[in-house]
Design a protein around this motif. Structure first.
Motif, PDB file in Angstrom:
ATOM      1  N   GLU A 177       0.810  -1.226   0.000  1.00  0.00           N
ATOM      2  CA  GLU A 177       0.000   0.000   0.000  1.00  0.00           C
ATOM      3  C   GLU A 177       0.842   1.274   0.000  1.00  0.00           C
ATOM      4  OE1 GLU A 177      -0.262  -2.617   2.088  1.00  0.00           O
ATOM      5  OE2 GLU A 177      -0.753  -1.966   4.151  1.00  0.00           O
ATOM      6  N   ASP A 178       2.160   1.134   0.103  1.00  0.00           N
ATOM      7  CA  ASP A 178       3.043   2.295  -0.044  1.00  0.00           C
ATOM      8  C   ASP A 178       3.346   2.599  -1.510  1.00  0.00           C
ATOM      9  OD1 ASP A 178       4.856   1.052   2.794  1.00  0.00           O
ATOM     10  OD2 ASP A 178       3.425   2.722   2.768  1.00  0.00           O
ATOM     11  N   THR A 179       2.897   1.743  -2.408  1.00  0.00           N
ATOM     12  CA  THR A 179       3.115   1.961  -3.829  1.00  0.00           C
ATOM     13  C   THR A 179       2.465   3.270  -4.264  1.00  0.00           C
ATOM     14  OG1 THR A 179       3.282  -0.394  -4.343  1.00  0.00           O
ATOM     15  CG2 THR A 179       2.617   1.075  -6.139  1.00  0.00           C
ATOM     16  N   ALA A 180       3.270   4.146  -4.865  1.00  0.00           N
ATOM     17  CA  ALA A 180       2.787   5.465  -5.266  1.00  0.00           C
ATOM     18  C   ALA A 180       3.922   6.223  -5.942  1.00  0.00           C
ATOM     19  CB  ALA A 180       2.303   6.258  -4.049  1.00  0.00           C
ATOM     20  N   VAL A 181       3.571   7.347  -6.533  1.00  0.00           N
ATOM     21  CA  VAL A 181       4.576   8.315  -6.965  1.00  0.00           C
ATOM     22  C   VAL A 181       4.782   9.267  -5.800  1.00  0.00           C
ATOM     23  CG1 VAL A 181       5.201  10.098  -8.613  1.00  0.00           C
ATOM     24  CG2 VAL A 181       3.881   8.105  -9.378  1.00  0.00           C
ATOM     25  N   TYR A 182       6.033   9.454  -5.430  1.00  0.00           N
ATOM     26  CA  TYR A 182       6.388  10.292  -4.289  1.00  0.00           C
ATOM     27  C   TYR A 182       6.938  11.626  -4.774  1.00  0.00           C
ATOM     28  CZ  TYR A 182       5.624   6.473  -1.030  1.00  0.00           C
ATOM     29  OH  TYR A 182       5.041   5.479  -0.270  1.00  0.00           O
ATOM     30  N   TYR A 183       6.463  12.688  -4.152  1.00  0.00           N
ATOM     31  CA  TYR A 183       6.856  14.052  -4.488  1.00  0.00           C
ATOM     32  C   TYR A 183       7.324  14.773  -3.228  1.00  0.00           C
ATOM     33  CZ  TYR A 183       3.656  13.186  -8.442  1.00  0.00           C
ATOM     34  OH  TYR A 183       3.007  12.661  -9.529  1.00  0.00           O
ATOM     35  N   CYS A 184       8.159  15.771  -3.426  1.00  0.00           N
ATOM     36  CA  CYS A 184       8.473  16.655  -2.313  1.00  0.00           C
ATOM     37  C   CYS A 184       7.995  18.063  -2.665  1.00  0.00           C
ATOM     38  CB  CYS A 184       9.964  16.663  -1.983  1.00  0.00           C
ATOM     39  SG  CYS A 184      10.987  17.458  -3.220  1.00  0.00           S
ATOM     40  N   ASN A 185       7.795  18.878  -1.638  1.00  0.00           N
ATOM     41  CA  ASN A 185       7.411  20.270  -1.851  1.00  0.00           C
ATOM     42  C   ASN A 185       7.516  21.019  -0.534  1.00  0.00           C
ATOM     43  OD1 ASN A 185       6.325  22.651  -3.078  1.00  0.00           O
ATOM     44  ND2 ASN A 185       5.196  21.339  -4.501  1.00  0.00           N
TER      45      ASN A 185
END
Length: 113
Positions: free
Chosen positions: A87-95
């Motif tokens: 469930e941690d599968t995702a595209v990760y972004y910072c901002n």
């Protein structure tokens, strides 16, 4: 306008670890920084954030497994992810949560056996 470049994603088995990096084109010294993620078909969510002090806070879903840190000299924010789950599968972004910049392309994290 600051540019944010995320890296470090990949395919990992459940229980594995990854370390994500986010390099900013300008100084992050005075800014709170955060990691977000967006899973397929879901809205982007805030995962972890770090203040200039620094103090850290985490979403309940990742607390105890993820660690956010920063290196102001390198204008870089990190996200150490341990005990990864599908469930941690995702595209990760910072901002910058209080002064949003243009979103980068993100880095894809896939957790699967």
């Amino acid at each position: 306008q600051v540019q944010l470049v995320e890296s470090g994603g990949g395919l990992v088995q459940p229980g594995g670890s990854l370390r994500l990096s986010c390099v900013a084109s300008g100084s992050i010294f005075n800014y709170a920084m955060a990691w977000y993620r967006q899973a397929p078909g879901k809205e982007r969510e805030l995962v972890a954030w770090i203040t200039p002090t620094p103090t850290t806070n985490y979403a309940s879903s990742v607390k105890g497994r993820f660690t956010i840190s920063r290196d102001n000299a390198k204008n870089t924010v990190y996200l150490q992810m341990n005990s990864l789950k599908p469930e941690d599968t995702a595209v990760y972004y910072c901002n910058r949560p209080l002064n949003l910049a243009t979103w980068g392309k993100g880095t894809l994290v896939s957790v699967s056996s």
